[in-house]
Structure formats: structure tokens, C-alpha cells
Design an enzyme around this catalytic site. Sequence first.
Site: not given
Ligand code: SD4
Length: 335
Positions: A63, A195, A213, A223-224, A246-247, A249
Site C-alpha cells: 500500500s 502512508t 504514500t 488529489r493531494v 497517517t489516515g 488526509g
Molecule cells: C492520504 N494520509 O493521502 C494519506 C493516506 C494514509 O493511512 O495515511 N492512509 O490521505
Amino acid sequence: MLTWLVVLLLCAPGHASLPLVINTWAFRDAAAAAWRALQAGGGVLDAVEIGCARCEAEQCDGSVGFGGSPDETGETTLDAMIMNGNTMEVGAVADLRKVKNAIGVARAVMERTDHTLLVGESATAFAESMGFIPEDLTTNKSMNIFTQWLKGNCQPNYRKNVIPDPSKYCGPYKPTATPEPSRRPRLTNIHSHDTIGMIAVGEDGQVAAGTSTNGANHKVPGRVGDSPIAGAGAYADRSAGGAAATGDGDIMMRFLPSYLAVELMRAGADPSTACAMAISRIKRHYPQFFGAVICANTTGHYGAACNKRPGFSRFHYMVSDSHTDPPLLKSVDCF
Ligand code: SD4
């Protein structure tokens, strides 16, 4: 009050000897690669770059890096950043196409330009000019995710206030007359941990942080996320410490959680509390958001925090110091 009691009980701070590396998720090889870089005499920036690059090369559980999170057109694009907490320099790339080593390109932006962030095809052109090899980032797996998504009428997706109805149909979309608040739940795949965020603290208290990521599955092209944004995806300041997130974003970047956590550590908060307060700030507005933050200060204290939601109650991260060989898997209960 009760929430804070729970936070304090769940987020017991950790302490390691310096140097120290911590990173998001159970990305063991990345942690080991970063640690070896320090052991071999590399600096904190080298550790962060090499650790995140390991994740990019082996796609950390499929991932991070190439072949993941295809966008609406099936393409994988990458976001990454690296920050030198001694000089406050940052290098970042966003929507990077056709280059696997995004954190390497981010470091080149920092060290070979006076800029902070390069994006899209122009970032690719810059990378090529710096000697990075252009490659197709699509794999059989990402092509399969994409074709299944197309077959399923492009569900789920991130569109709203468009016609045809994006909860039922694929695009192309056109705007509806009046935008209305969306009633659809946000698209977050908590099983796609996309990430790596990493913090390295040197023996002398030098700090670096970085991220890499492939973002979010089925994102709108262009998309960023939070990862390449200083203060959102990661932040480092030698006079306080480092943090990485992380998560989701799209939500998290609105609150600069890494910056907030570092500032809280500067004000005296221990890393676990700083991380928890950064999560709380977002939670106040988005109680169901998916996300976690890791924090480390310059005395070797570290911690993490995450937002509890269905399917996500415990967050794993790696700690590497001279007492942990191989790097140690740690976890924290979300609150
Ligand atoms: C994002 N934060 O591009 C990243 C994705 C991520 O666990 O961290 N997922 O939104």
C-alpha cells in the site's frame, strides 16, 4: 475530563535511548533499513529517506509506493516529503507520476532547488532531470482494483454535488445547480494503510521526519493528501521534536496535526499527550475520522495516538533504538 483520563491511561509515554527512529504501522523492514542507515554512520535525513524508500520499493504491505491506490483513471500517483528539523528545510512532491522513489525526489527538491514542493508531471520532469528513472507505476494488482471498481459502477468514489448521481454511476460528471451538504459517509478504507511516516532523532538531538504514500484508492486525479504538506503529514524541529500522521488526509490536513503536536511538545507536553491532543483537535470536528499520529521529542521520549472508530481501535507503530534489535512493534489503544 473522562476523555482525558482515558487518554492518559492509554497513551503511556515510551522512552528510548538516542538515536531513535519511529515509524507508522508495522512496517518492520522500513524500520530496520532506517536503523541500519544510522548505524552505518548516516544522518537522520538518510535514515528517514532510506527507511521510507524501503517501503516504496517493497510496497509495504502492498500500500505504499507503486501499484497501489489507483485513481479514477487507474493511475498510481505518489506524495512524499522530508523535513530537516535542524535547518527547517523541506522537500516534497505531490501527485508525482511514473517515478517510484518519491521520497528520493522529495529530498532532491530540498537539496537541489530552493523550492519546497513540486507537483504532477513537472515533478516527474524534475525527477528525470535529476537521474530518477521513469517507470510505469501500474501493476496487475492495481489494474485489477481499478477494473473491479469500474465494473462496480465506480463505487465508492469521492464525488458529490454532481450529475449523474455519483453514489450510483460513473462519470464524466457535471456540477449540480446548487451544492448541498453530502449525506453519504466519507470514503475511508481503514484497511488500506497507505502512508509511512517516520521520525529520526540523532544522538545529538538532530531531528528529521518524512512520509511517503500512494494516497487514497479511487481518488479524483490531481488529489493531494496530507503527506507532502509540512505540518500536516510530518513536521520536525530540532528545538522540540518530530511528528508524523497517517489516515484520512483530506480531513487531517485541515488541522496540521504534526505541526500542532510538535508545538505542544515545545510547550512541554510529553509526546503521547501531544499526539493525543492533535487527534482530539480533529475529533472535535470529525468524531469519526480515521487517523493516527506518532510523536518523538529530542530526549528520546516517544508516543502515538489514534481516533477510535468502528474497525480501528488499536494503532501499531515501530520503534528502533540501541535496545531494540530487531525494531520493536508497539501499539496504542485508540480513544
Ligand atoms: C492520504 N494520509 O493521502 C494519506 C493516506 C494514509 O493511512 O495515511 N492512509 O490521505
